[in-house]
Structure formats: C-alpha cells, structure tokens
Motif scaffolding. Sequence first.
Motif, mmCIF file in Angstrom:
data_model
loop_
_atom_site.group_PDB
_atom_site.id
_atom_site.type_symbol
_atom_site.label_atom_id
_atom_site.label_comp_id
_atom_site.label_asym_id
_atom_site.label_seq_id
_atom_site.Cartn_x
_atom_site.Cartn_y
_atom_site.Cartn_z
ATOM 1 N N PRO A 68 -38.579 -9.145 -48.004
ATOM 2 C CA PRO A 68 -38.017 -8.017 -48.751
ATOM 3 C C PRO A 68 -36.865 -7.333 -48.013
ATOM 4 C CG PRO A 68 -40.404 -7.947 -48.835
ATOM 5 C CD PRO A 68 -40.031 -9.022 -47.852
ATOM 6 N N ALA A 69 -36.942 -7.239 -46.688
ATOM 7 C CA ALA A 69 -35.866 -6.600 -45.926
ATOM 8 C C ALA A 69 -34.562 -7.384 -46.062
ATOM 9 C CB ALA A 69 -36.251 -6.477 -44.458
ATOM 10 N N ARG A 70 -34.657 -8.688 -46.011
ATOM 11 C CA ARG A 70 -33.471 -9.542 -46.154
ATOM 12 C C ARG A 70 -32.938 -9.468 -47.577
ATOM 13 N NH1 ARG A 70 -31.449 -12.621 -43.013
ATOM 14 N NH2 ARG A 70 -31.242 -14.759 -42.527
ATOM 15 N N ALA A 71 -33.834 -9.447 -48.547
ATOM 16 C CA ALA A 71 -33.420 -9.332 -49.948
ATOM 17 C C ALA A 71 -32.713 -8.004 -50.194
ATOM 18 C CB ALA A 71 -34.629 -9.471 -50.869
ATOM 19 N N ARG A 72 -33.246 -6.936 -49.616
ATOM 20 C CA ARG A 72 -32.625 -5.610 -49.776
ATOM 21 C C ARG A 72 -31.222 -5.609 -49.168
ATOM 22 N NH1 ARG A 72 -33.739 -0.181 -51.809
ATOM 23 N NH2 ARG A 72 -32.006 0.980 -50.962
ATOM 24 N N LYS A 73 -31.052 -6.210 -47.995
ATOM 25 C CA LYS A 73 -29.742 -6.273 -47.342
ATOM 26 C C LYS A 73 -28.738 -7.050 -48.201
ATOM 27 C CE LYS A 73 -26.982 -5.759 -43.785
ATOM 28 N NZ LYS A 73 -26.396 -4.481 -43.463
ATOM 29 N N LYS A 74 -29.172 -8.166 -48.773
ATOM 30 C CA LYS A 74 -28.297 -8.945 -49.656
ATOM 31 C C LYS A 74 -27.900 -8.128 -50.880
ATOM 32 C CE LYS A 74 -29.979 -13.549 -48.444
ATOM 33 N NZ LYS A 74 -30.662 -14.755 -48.945
ATOM 34 N N LEU A 75 -28.860 -7.407 -51.438
ATOM 35 C CA LEU A 75 -28.591 -6.555 -52.597
ATOM 36 C C LEU A 75 -27.570 -5.483 -52.242
ATOM 37 C CD1 LEU A 75 -29.352 -5.591 -55.498
ATOM 38 C CD2 LEU A 75 -31.116 -4.182 -54.412
ATOM 39 N N GLU A 76 -27.749 -4.846 -51.101
ATOM 40 C CA GLU A 76 -26.824 -3.795 -50.671
ATOM 41 C C GLU A 76 -25.405 -4.325 -50.467
ATOM 42 O OE1 GLU A 76 -28.788 -2.312 -47.177
ATOM 43 O OE2 GLU A 76 -30.162 -1.058 -48.356
ATOM 44 N N LEU A 77 -25.285 -5.465 -49.817
ATOM 45 C CA LEU A 77 -23.960 -6.046 -49.587
ATOM 46 C C LEU A 77 -23.293 -6.466 -50.886
ATOM 47 C CD1 LEU A 77 -24.741 -8.047 -46.354
ATOM 48 C CD2 LEU A 77 -23.176 -6.126 -46.571
ATOM 49 N N PHE A 78 -24.064 -7.058 -51.778
ATOM 50 C CA PHE A 78 -23.513 -7.466 -53.067
ATOM 51 C C PHE A 78 -23.006 -6.250 -53.827
ATOM 52 C CE2 PHE A 78 -24.204 -8.072 -57.660
ATOM 53 C CZ PHE A 78 -23.289 -9.089 -57.894
ATOM 54 N N ALA A 79 -23.802 -5.203 -53.895
ATOM 55 C CA ALA A 79 -23.410 -4.001 -54.630
ATOM 56 C C ALA A 79 -22.200 -3.328 -53.992
ATOM 57 C CB ALA A 79 -24.582 -3.031 -54.717
ATOM 58 N N LYS A 80 -22.169 -3.299 -52.674
ATOM 59 C CA LYS A 80 -21.057 -2.668 -51.960
ATOM 60 C C LYS A 80 -19.722 -3.331 -52.300
ATOM 61 C CE LYS A 80 -19.422 -1.840 -47.242
ATOM 62 N NZ LYS A 80 -19.731 -2.025 -45.822
ATOM 63 N N TYR A 81 -19.711 -4.653 -52.327
ATOM 64 C CA TYR A 81 -18.465 -5.374 -52.552
ATOM 65 C C TYR A 81 -18.186 -5.676 -54.026
ATOM 66 C CZ TYR A 81 -18.156 -5.737 -47.549
ATOM 67 O OH TYR A 81 -18.056 -5.424 -46.210
ATOM 68 N N SER A 82 -19.100 -5.328 -54.910
ATOM 69 C CA SER A 82 -18.932 -5.620 -56.340
ATOM 70 C C SER A 82 -19.076 -4.389 -57.217
ATOM 71 C CB SER A 82 -19.975 -6.656 -56.776
ATOM 72 O OG SER A 82 -19.936 -7.789 -55.975
ATOM 73 N N VAL A 83 -19.009 -3.211 -56.639
ATOM 74 C CA VAL A 83 -19.350 -1.994 -57.377
ATOM 75 C C VAL A 83 -18.494 -1.801 -58.638
ATOM 76 C CG1 VAL A 83 -17.917 -0.379 -56.045
ATOM 77 C CG2 VAL A 83 -20.029 0.416 -57.117
ATOM 78 N N GLU A 84 -17.231 -2.103 -58.598
ATOM 79 C CA GLU A 84 -16.400 -1.907 -59.798
ATOM 80 C C GLU A 84 -16.753 -2.908 -60.895
ATOM 81 O OE1 GLU A 84 -14.557 0.705 -60.629
ATOM 82 O OE2 GLU A 84 -15.272 1.501 -58.720
ATOM 83 N N ASN A 85 -17.030 -4.145 -60.529
ATOM 84 C CA ASN A 85 -17.462 -5.135 -61.519
ATOM 85 C C ASN A 85 -18.835 -4.771 -62.075
ATOM 86 O OD1 ASN A 85 -15.179 -6.889 -61.352
ATOM 87 N ND2 ASN A 85 -15.955 -7.589 -59.393
ATOM 88 N N LEU A 86 -19.697 -4.262 -61.212
ATOM 89 C CA LEU A 86 -21.023 -3.832 -61.666
ATOM 90 C C LEU A 86 -20.900 -2.646 -62.620
ATOM 91 C CD1 LEU A 86 -22.987 -4.235 -58.343
ATOM 92 C CD2 LEU A 86 -23.533 -5.362 -60.510
ATOM 93 N N ARG A 87 -19.993 -1.744 -62.324
ATOM 94 C CA ARG A 87 -19.765 -0.580 -63.196
ATOM 95 C C ARG A 87 -19.417 -1.048 -64.610
ATOM 96 N NH1 ARG A 87 -17.227 4.801 -61.494
ATOM 97 N NH2 ARG A 87 -17.071 5.873 -63.466
ATOM 98 N N THR A 88 -18.549 -2.014 -64.707
ATOM 99 C CA THR A 88 -18.154 -2.560 -66.009
ATOM 100 C C THR A 88 -19.334 -3.214 -66.712
ATOM 101 O OG1 THR A 88 -15.911 -2.934 -65.190
ATOM 102 C CG2 THR A 88 -16.568 -4.172 -67.145
ATOM 103 N N ASP A 89 -20.077 -4.039 -65.992
ATOM 104 C CA ASP A 89 -21.222 -4.734 -66.591
ATOM 105 C C ASP A 89 -22.332 -3.771 -66.996
ATOM 106 O OD1 ASP A 89 -19.874 -7.101 -66.225
ATOM 107 O OD2 ASP A 89 -21.394 -8.033 -64.947
ATOM 108 N N VAL A 90 -22.597 -2.768 -66.172
ATOM 109 C CA VAL A 90 -23.634 -1.787 -66.513
ATOM 110 C C VAL A 90 -23.223 -1.017 -67.763
ATOM 111 C CG1 VAL A 90 -24.811 0.325 -65.751
ATOM 112 C CG2 VAL A 90 -24.573 -1.600 -64.175
ATOM 113 N N ALA A 91 -21.957 -0.669 -67.892
ATOM 114 C CA ALA A 91 -21.475 0.048 -69.079
ATOM 115 C C ALA A 91 -21.690 -0.793 -70.341
ATOM 116 C CB ALA A 91 -19.996 0.393 -68.923
#
Length: 153
Positions: A68-91
Amino acid sequence: MTNGRWILIAGIVGALTGCDATVELTKAPFDATTALSGGVTDATHELVQPTTEFTSSTTPGADGPNSPARARKKLELFAKYSVENLRTDVARGDGEYLASLAALAGVPQDRHEDFRLQMRHAYSTLFDDTLSGPESSARLINAAWAMGLGQGR
C-alpha cells in the motif's frame, strides 16, 4: 634577424606562455564544455527524476512491489504530474487519466463507474478556485485513495 631579436622574441613567447591570460584562453574551451555538460546533466536529472521517484523506493526491500505504501507513492506522483489532465477528466466524469487514477488508487474494477461518478460530483470541492495546485492535488489523492486501497484505514 639578429640574435638580439631572437632573444627578445623568445623572452616574449616565454612570458606569454606563463601569462595568466594565455592560461585562461587555453582553459576556456574546456571550462565551457564542462559547464555545458553540467547543465545537460542537471536538465537530464530534472527529466528523469519523476520516473526515478515513481519506480524506486526510499528504503529498498522495506516495501514490496504491491505494498500500500508503494501504491500510495505511485498515486501521488501520477496526480502531481497529471493534475491538469485529471481536472479535465474529473469535470467530464470520464477519461483515461481518471481511469488511471482509479487503477493506481486500487479501486476495484467493478466500482470504477461509481468512482467516476463520485469524483465528478466532488469536482467543485476537489478543484476549488481558492486552492493552490498542490492543495487540489492532495484533495484528489485523498479522495481517490479513500475509495480504493485506503478504505477501512
């Protein structure tokens, strides 16, 4: 030419070869190359660092590849570098970045539709205009984690 002139020329050449200006002129191309390669090395490090962080652990062997710790780190890095694309997809409530977020957060496949709907409904909270980018990213990570591997923790 007289011997006196040869001695004078030899003296000037000898003086110039020991001169700081001559030494600096001789070293300049090497110094420039070193500075340039140092800059390229720094730039390369900046480009590779996210991948290095994504694939490596701070304490080798402490976390298994599926921890879970490794999964959380991957999630954090993905979100950090993809936040604008995620914003569009979440909308929109759909998209490849949102699907990747669900997968990285450990949301079971049969709950992905529910995940997309919940994220879309939470858009105004996740991406409030008064929040900074890192704050929005943290909210997004926490919401996704709570619906996946973070359930019950």
